[in-house]
Motif scaffolding. Structure first.
Motif, PDB file in Angstrom:
ATOM      1  N   GLY A  18       6.961   2.934  -1.483  1.00 30.92           N
ATOM      2  CA  GLY A  18       6.165   4.029  -0.937  1.00 30.92           C
ATOM      3  C   GLY A  18       6.929   5.318  -0.744  1.00 30.92           C
ATOM      4  O   GLY A  18       6.649   6.082   0.180  1.00 30.92           O
ATOM      5  N   LEU A  73       0.856  -1.189   0.000  1.00 27.45           N
ATOM      6  CA  LEU A  73       0.000   0.000   0.000  1.00 27.45           C
ATOM      7  C   LEU A  73       0.892   1.239   0.000  1.00 27.45           C
ATOM      8  O   LEU A  73       1.050   1.925   1.007  1.00 27.45           O
ATOM      9  CB  LEU A  73      -0.905   0.007   1.239  1.00 27.45           C
ATOM     10  N   GLU A 120       0.615   4.236  -1.197  1.00 26.55           N
ATOM     11  CA  GLU A 120      -0.018   5.547  -0.997  1.00 26.55           C
ATOM     12  C   GLU A 120       0.754   6.663  -1.707  1.00 26.55           C
ATOM     13  O   GLU A 120       0.954   7.753  -1.162  1.00 26.55           O
ATOM     14  CB  GLU A 120      -0.146   5.863   0.505  1.00 26.55           C
TER      15      GLU A 120
END
Length: 358
Positions: free
Chosen positions: A318, A36, A38
């Motif tokens: 990330g 994840l 983001e």
């Protein structure tokens, strides 16, 4: 063989023969995947500033060639590509052009083709010991933003015509740091730099280190192809893989001075790993040699491969900016882990301190 012809000999060997050494240390480093992230891939910013010049990414083409008429087009193609992509490059040793001004255009072509790029001059420590004037001429020749003093004693001791007097080098480097008006980089050429040497270099005023570690071009190997002396050839083979692997050297030097990771960097992922373990920037030479014999566009394509890989590595960890990559979560294994422990570095702390974890 004179300096100019030797340069062409080196190019031929690097194009035609297997010249790389084994193991960089990056094989034992894993960036931890972030499922994840983001982060919007299109908003990732890879830009950095190097000695007052903005680069689109912390990646430069390492010193390669110059000093023979046949190398002029190679340097032109390299320079055009870095100018268009907002990067930088170093030139090969400028000794030949300082000894014979007729060869200067094989170097001046770089600044002509890349008026805005970060460009560093390059002289050997043996020439620095002779005269600081060598350095000043090298910088002036290409209007350099910095100057690299290269250390290549592994190559010199294998090379039949090599200069093997290593006395007085640190004092000569100190004199250059005090005299020249541009930043001084000290770079190895395939055998790496240890922490103890990095500390000495910092003490005399050096502003950055290019580790030039083991894992890329073996200059002992290159000289094996050049010599017909059976003893020199066999010793060259013995020392083909001599040196400190690049990743090891980055950790040794990265908290002493701004450090460029060179030596076996063969992808953007390698560059990302180097930055994650402490390098300020990464660089490579050999991957760009063959493209540079073809066209600037081929060099540009190879550079874009590296830059895209770096950006993908940032996305999958990330990281939106390079500063975040310097804190990316990672794991270490094998020889690299063993080496860290032997050098007194706690591997758990090394892997976790980047995230402020313990």
């Amino acid at each position: 063989m004179n300096t100019s012809n030797r340069k062409l000999d080196h190019i031929r060997i690097c194009l035609e023969e297997e010249v790389e050494s084994s193991y960089t240390g990056f094989e034992d480093i894993m960036l931890v995947h972030n499922a994840l992230p983001e982060v919007d891939f299109e908003e990732i910013d890879t830009s950095v500033e190097m000695f007052g010049k903005k680069l689109s990414a912390p990646f430069i083409i390492a010193s390669m060639t110059g000093g023979h008429p046949d190398t002029k087009e190679i340097n032109r193609n390299l320079a055009i590509a870095v100018e268009e992509l907002g990067l930088g490059m170093g030139v090969g040793s400028q000794r030949a052009a300082i000894e014979d001004e007729k060869l200067a255009d094989s170097f001046t072509v770089v600044r002509d083709a890349a008026p805005n790029a970060f460009i560093y001059a390059n002289v050997g420590v043996a020439q620095v010991k002779q005269s600081i004037e060598f350095v000043e001429k090298a910088v002036e020749m290409i209007d350099a933003d910095a100057v690299a003093i290269h250390l290549n004693f592994l190559q010199e001791v294998i090379q039949p015509e090599g200069d093997v007097d290593a006395k007085g080098c640190i004092e000569a480097i100190k004199e250059v740091c005090e005299a020249v008006k541009v930043p001084v980089i000290v770079k190895e050429t395939g055998a790496g730099i240890s922490r103890s040497v990095a500390l000495k270099l910092k003490e005399v005023g050096v502003e950055a280190i290019d580790v030039g570690g083991k894992g890329g071009t073996s200059w002992s190997g290159v000289e094996v192809y050049r010599t017909s002396d059976i003893i020199a050839k066999n010793v060259g083979l013995d020392f083909w893989d001599w040196g400190i692997p690049t990743a090891f050297s980055v950790v040794e030097c990265g908290d002493v001075l701004p450090t460029i990771a060179t030596g076996g960097i063969r992808s953007g992922l390698d560059a990302a790993k180097a930055i994650a373990i402490g390098a300020f920037a990464a660089s490579a030479a050999l991957p760009f040699l063959r493209p540079a014999t073809q066209s600037a566009e081929e060099v540009k394509l190879e550079l874009e491969y590296f830059l895209h890989g770096l950006k993908v590595a940032m996305f999958l960890t990330g990281c939106q900016k390079i500063e975040e990559l310097r804190k990316a979560e990672l794991c270490v294994f094998g020889k690299f882990k063993e080496w860290l422990e032997l050098r007194g570095i706690n591997t758990r702390e090394f892997c976790l301190k980047r995230q402020g974890r313990s």
